[in-house]
Scaffold this active site. Structure first.
Site, PDB file in Angstrom:
ATOM      1  N   ASP B 194      51.497  12.447  12.902  1.00 19.79           N
ATOM      2  CA  ASP B 194      49.622  12.298  13.457  1.00 19.79           C
ATOM      3  C   ASP B 194      49.156  10.795  14.254  1.00 19.79           C
ATOM      4  OD1 ASP B 194      49.797  14.797  12.486  1.00 19.79           O
ATOM      5  OD2 ASP B 194      49.415  13.483  10.328  1.00 19.79           O
ATOM      6  N   LEU B 349      59.472  22.236  14.360  1.00 16.94           N
ATOM      7  CA  LEU B 349      59.923  22.278  15.693  1.00 16.94           C
ATOM      8  C   LEU B 349      59.617  20.969  15.808  1.00 16.94           C
ATOM      9  CD1 LEU B 349      61.388  25.007  15.169  1.00 16.94           C
ATOM     10  CD2 LEU B 349      61.683  25.356  17.411  1.00 16.94           C
TER      11      LEU B 349
END
Lengths: 471, 471
Positions: B194, B349
């Site tokens: 993040d 992924l």
């Protein structure tokens, strides 16, 4: 035997769809016998002119259907091989539609470095299309328009890079050309991530998508395994494959034992039974702690309903809800078993991931391109260069010509012996077949910006000589 | 000044949650002053014992929160650096929960080759968890249990590898240890895709996810561009980022000009307006021929509603429909503009794609691991090794310690100057910041099977000495 074909005579098919104009000056074609559909025939004489002069026969190359990570590698090989024969290559813009619209890209002005760089660039450099020509009877006007364009640009070799449909189109074009005594060699060049072409051992494009699938599932599974104690317990990965589970099967390469992901594969070749699926998922979660599922987009229930169609539809506001198999399965697992779920839909990523291309696949994509030109130069017609597997271990392969009649419109399904008896995994036979296809790495060059250095080709077309196509 | 802490006396916090047993034999700890929260304090004497003997202080390493492509590279660096100091490393199984449950993995038996191979293995080798400890007051029993476990295993260094929450936990543990005069050095080690940790210039894990995002968008865009004439005109890619659009911004690296993909980025920092979005999509399709959209999962309308929540819900059968932003946007584009759409949801992924890891990211992940051990050995406490950017071009960086008090529970948002004025692209400042983070390739080794050779670590735990944790 020599014959002449006078344009403007009864054998002037391109006049029929109203496209015949003064641009079609009657002139004599080189007298040749009609081409048989297969085999060696007339070797079209190589032009004595250098590439810069256009007064020489051309080779037309077109890409068809869904593109792949390596279809441009085939294009690159075609262009380079043709250059070595001093044959100019025209590329149809957006596939067969470009040929019908007379939108042709002259590749002779492409720098050698660009032609070479296409080998590591995904997508379809000249544009592709989904456009199926029907039978000669049903779509005769289109076929004749096609022939008119080929003739107008003195195209003597037509290389059509695609799947079953394209093989069929190439075959029909060769038939029509023979009918009109137009000396044209039509070569199908194999390509499809669906791996459903007949005769060839594998389809260029599949190996790279297969490698992407196996690698992605192995990686995501490690993520899920790390977090399952407090987070996602069931992960669903949706693989392309509407009719055959080739890519889902490739995911099976990611693990070897029943406890290694993928724990469950759902093949379109097996009817989907929700109750059975749920009990299997629960059993895996209880045994392993989490469950990685790979589902083909095309799985269906026993009555033939696509599972993906169960989702989607409209929401309360009448808005279209686009579902998919993974989203549906994940939702059901959440509802029925109460596990925390996640799912992935790689979509186009799986067929464009040149960065993780298989070296085997790349080499085969290049080889069929080179061979297609070789066959064309030898005057072969209505054939396709196909991959022939000589041995599994060590893996050995070669390329041979196969008649398009054996390939056109035939769909190769996955052998039943590739799916494990319980229907949710792959067998050793499948592994033996698949493994060599994903073997080897062929990374693209990267720039200083950290991204692959892909090239784009200007899609500017040469001047049109025929009237607009109104098809 | 020397003090003694007699276990079993009033300062025996671990007795409070009922876990005190005969295993807690009162004994004397090394007399030390309480640790300050930051800075150099007592250098814990290095053990004279070789690794095979356990009668030495240990270092406890734990992974926290969502895992990344390179968190194991940090683990690998920690283990290798600690070995060079002859300090045994215990790893908590499944993050902080393993520490609370006394589920500890002894890494001293890991072969050197495995410890090294962790550097190219995604996921979280020892398991991670989503488990947030609240304030010292609210969760005091848990903190004290944690301290009891650390003490029982003679852990003198605690390295917590995670994001904001983990920095906060590490800080609180250090405070509690100081309160009880337990000599413990707590080091936060940065990690999060993040990229929202304060102080550090970048967060290990982000650069690789950013590279995956930019590469994937560039590749898929080539696919869309090839097919748009007859197939998909609008492609929507959903990037992680609930609160900040860091990964969506990274997609912006895929193109430079307005006509290059991604054509539109939707940031959570900007309110989503459907009418405006539709008009922009239409304009791009009309100008370019297709449109590639990258949407952060966390985009919201002006009234604060998550766009993703607009989809989902239940279908006609009452089944859960799991939606997402990309699926919703694609459905709306289809309804409103009538274009053929596709969308991708890479989900896990994107954060596990070790095969396309950024070399910069990998090196930084390893550097913070090494530095964390270095700081610990120096007796520093309540600090985190952070990345300090020295220059953009050429990119230069170093690692320095920063106090956890500046990092714990602080969320770094994306600078407003990183989003283009029209709100749908990135600025040059963003590019200057992002580019070095995705630079360089660090592919894992591949096996003969064509897949990356990732390692798994047995998660067998050492014998428990304390009673079961009933938290």
């Amino acid at each position: 035997m020599t014959r002449t074909l006078a344009i403007g005579c009864a054998a002037r098919p391109w006049a029929r769809n109203g496209t015949m104009t003064s641009a079609h000056r009657p002139r004599l074609l080189r007298a040749t016998p009609p081409l048989p559909y297969l085999g060696f025939c007339f070797p079209v004489p190589r032009s004595p002119f250098p590439l810069s002069q256009k007064a020489m026969p051309s080779l037309l190359y077109a890409q068809s259907g869904g593109v792949t990570a390596v279809i441009n590698a085939t294009a690159s090989a075609v262009i380079q091989a043709a250059r070595s024969h001093r044959v100019p290559v025209l590329a149809a813009k957006n596939g067969i539609l470009g040929a019908l619209r007379e939108e042709l890209i002259d590749t002779t002005s492409l720098p050698a470095s660009t032609a070479k760089a296409l080998a590591h660039t995904p997508g379809g450099a000249f544009g592709s299309c989904r456009y199926k020509l029907k039978s000669l009877d049903a779509d005769r006007a289109k076929y004749e328009r096609l022939l008119a364009v080929l003739r107008e640009h003195d195209v003597r070799w037509f290389l059509y890079n695609g799947g079953n449909d394209s093989a069929d189109t190439a075959l029909k074009v060769s038939q029509l050309a023979a009918e009109f005594d137009y000396p044209l060699a039509c070569i199908g060049v194999p390509k499809t991530v669906d791996n459903d072409l007949a005769v060839t051992d594998a389809c260029p494009g599949f190996g790279s998508a297969a490698k992407y699938t196996a690698v992605s599932v192995r990686e995501a599974a490690l993520d899920v395994a790390a977090m399952a104690d407090t987070s996602t317990k069931v992960f669903v990965y949706e693989a392309m494959g509407r009719h055959a589970g080739w890519l889902a099967a490739a995911a099976g390469l990611a693990g070897r034992t029943p406890d290694e992901a993928p724990h469950l594969i759902l093949f379109p070749e097996r009817a989907y039974d929700e109750a059975d699926f749920m009990s299997r998922v629960r059993a895996v979660v209880e045994r392993v702690g989490h469950c990685v599922v790979v589902a083909s987009e095309g799985i269906r229930t026993a009555d033939g309903t696509f599972v993906a169609d169960a989702g989607g539809g409209k929401d309360a506001f009448g808005h279209t809800q686009l579902g998919g198999v993974a989203s549906h399965l994940a939702g059901r697992v959440k509802d029925v078993l109460g596990y925390k779920v996640h799912w992935a839909l790689p979509d186009y990523l799986q067929r464009s991931a040149r960065h993780i291309a298989s070296e085997t696949d790349l080499r085969q994509a290049q080889a069929v391109g080179r061979k297609a030109v070789e066959y064309a130069m030898k005057g072969m017609n209505a054939v396709m260069p196909v991959i022939v597997r000589l041995r599994d271990r060590p893996y050995r392969w070669t390329v041979k010509p196969a008649p398009l009649t054996d390939i056109a419109n035939v769909e190769k399904t996955m052998p039943a012996g590739f799916i494990r008896e319980d229907g949710h995994g792959i067998t050793e036979a499948a592994r033996r077949y698949l493994e060599p296809l994903v073997r080897g790495e062929a990374p693209p060059p990267y720039g200083r910006d950290g991204l692959p250095r892909y090239v784009t080709v200007p899609r500017q077309c040469i001047d049109k000589r025929l009237p607009e196509w109104d098809g």
